[in-house]
Design a protein around this motif. Structure first.
Motif, mmCIF file in Angstrom:
data_model
loop_
_atom_site.group_PDB
_atom_site.id
_atom_site.type_symbol
_atom_site.label_atom_id
_atom_site.label_comp_id
_atom_site.label_asym_id
_atom_site.label_seq_id
_atom_site.Cartn_x
_atom_site.Cartn_y
_atom_site.Cartn_z
ATOM 1 N N GLN A 104 0.833 -1.198 0.000
ATOM 2 C CA GLN A 104 0.000 0.000 0.000
ATOM 3 C C GLN A 104 0.869 1.250 0.000
ATOM 4 N N LYS A 105 0.503 2.205 -0.803
ATOM 5 C CA LYS A 105 1.221 3.467 -0.920
ATOM 6 C C LYS A 105 0.292 4.624 -0.585
ATOM 7 N N VAL A 106 0.833 5.647 0.047
ATOM 8 C CA VAL A 106 0.076 6.850 0.382
ATOM 9 C C VAL A 106 0.367 7.911 -0.676
ATOM 10 N N ARG A 107 -0.686 8.469 -1.243
ATOM 11 C CA ARG A 107 -0.521 9.480 -2.279
ATOM 12 C C ARG A 107 0.224 10.709 -1.737
ATOM 13 N N PRO A 108 1.117 11.311 -2.517
ATOM 14 C CA PRO A 108 1.849 12.489 -2.054
ATOM 15 C C PRO A 108 0.937 13.608 -1.564
ATOM 16 N N ARG A 111 -0.120 12.908 1.913
ATOM 17 C CA ARG A 111 0.955 13.178 2.872
ATOM 18 C C ARG A 111 1.057 14.682 3.148
ATOM 19 N N ASP A 248 -9.656 5.879 -3.503
ATOM 20 C CA ASP A 248 -8.661 5.237 -4.359
ATOM 21 C C ASP A 248 -8.188 3.895 -3.811
ATOM 22 N N ASP A 249 -8.352 3.674 -2.518
ATOM 23 C CA ASP A 249 -7.935 2.417 -1.897
ATOM 24 C C ASP A 249 -8.854 2.162 -0.713
ATOM 25 N N GLN A 252 -7.468 1.780 2.799
ATOM 26 C CA GLN A 252 -6.783 2.875 3.483
ATOM 27 C C GLN A 252 -7.814 3.770 4.146
ATOM 28 N N GLU A 283 5.901 10.565 5.958
ATOM 29 C CA GLU A 283 5.322 9.240 5.722
ATOM 30 C C GLU A 283 6.077 8.226 6.550
#
Length: 293
Positions: A104-108, A111, A248-249, A252, A283
């Motif tokens: 899983q990635k957090v959108r910039p 952040r 988007d997720d 999350q 992050e």
């Protein structure tokens, strides 16, 4: 939809918590060797045969209709979250192959938002309540997750196993039990996730409270409420929290803590913000992937 052993265990646990009076069942006579409803009582309330309901609890590979599932849900007095968990257990039956899913990635931009809210503690939670990102105020209020080993950056793990969390939450048992209930929901959606299973195993080994709560198959879906804290630096606080899903997720969540304007808790947050012990966190890195083969 397939059938799973976990689905049967969930039905059994929900049946065990109900008395005939609670469920509106007529006493069928005879002494009760175990608490809760009998299978035949749930079957009668659901409008199905005892044999059919028994096969549901035994995890047989049968395909109940939506009408049957709704009837069973009503008979067991399931709330909205419990009903959703029951459906997840049917829809996401564990396959033979473990699949950890993509990292899983957090959108910039998200952040940036965490830092932009300033004195408002905020964090992004991922699957199994992994802390994917947290701002400076969240670290000052709760703990500095970025200082932990990557595999330990999990809100539920910290809440249950860390003595500091037990001291921080004035209603620790309620907070911890709800965290376990949320983890149970996550397992229903991702029943064969290796890291989730590892977390459940670790908590079961180290916490008697966790073992008891987990055995009850209770679920929790509270997305908003109040937490009461006794902070080691600024004393008692009463904060509102809101947990928002991210389109988007769906795995999350953005969690934000706030205090009523002009309240002592608001003053305490302002005081806490003046302490500079924790650097701003853009992050919290994704924990390193492990080979579970």
């Amino acid at each position: 939809m397939g059938q799973s052993a976990e689905f049967g265990k969930f039905l059994k646990a929900m049946r065990a918590r109900l008395s005939p009076e609670d469920a509106g069942a007529t006493e069928s006579g005879g002494s009760r060797r175990v608490p809760g409803l009998r299978r035949e009582e749930v079957a009668r309330l659901s409008g199905v045969s005892t044999d059919y309901y028994t096969r549901l609890e035994q995890g047989r590979n049968i395909h109940p209709s939506k009408a049957v599932l709704e009837s069973v849900s009503r008979a067991l007095r399931l709330d909205t979250g419990e009903h959703a968990h029951m459906m997840d257990l049917l829809e996401h039956c564990a396959s033979s192959a473990a699949n950890p899913g993509p990292a899983q990635k957090v959108r910039p931009a998200l952040r940036q938002l965490l830092d932009a809210v300033g004195d408002v503690p905020a964090m992004v939670l991922g699957r199994r309540a992994d802390v994917l990102a947290a701002n400076r105020m969240a670290s000052l209020l709760l703990t500095d997750f970025s200082s932990m080993p990557a595999t330990e950056r999990n809100l539920t793990r910290w809440t249950i196993l860390d003595d500091a969390a037990r001291d921080l939450f004035r209603d620790w048992k309620t907070v911890a039990a709800e965290a376990v209930g949320s983890l149970r929901m996550d397992v229903g959606r991702h029943p064969n996730d290796p890291r989730t299973n590892q977390l459940v195993g670790e908590l079961a080994v180290h916490s008697e409270h966790f073992r008891q709560w987990w055995a009850g198959h209770r679920v929790a879906t509270r997305s908003a409420g109040i937490i009461r804290l006794h902070h080691p630096v600024v004393g008692d606080l009463e904060l509102n929290f809101e947990t928002l899903g991210l389109p988007d997720d769906p795995d999350q969540l953005l969690r934000v803590y706030s205090a009523k304007a002009g309240s002592p808790s608001s003053d305490a947050l302002t005081l806490l913000s003046s302490f500079g012990g924790v650097a701003t966190q853009a992050e919290v890195p994704e924990p390193a992937r492990r080979d579970y083969s």
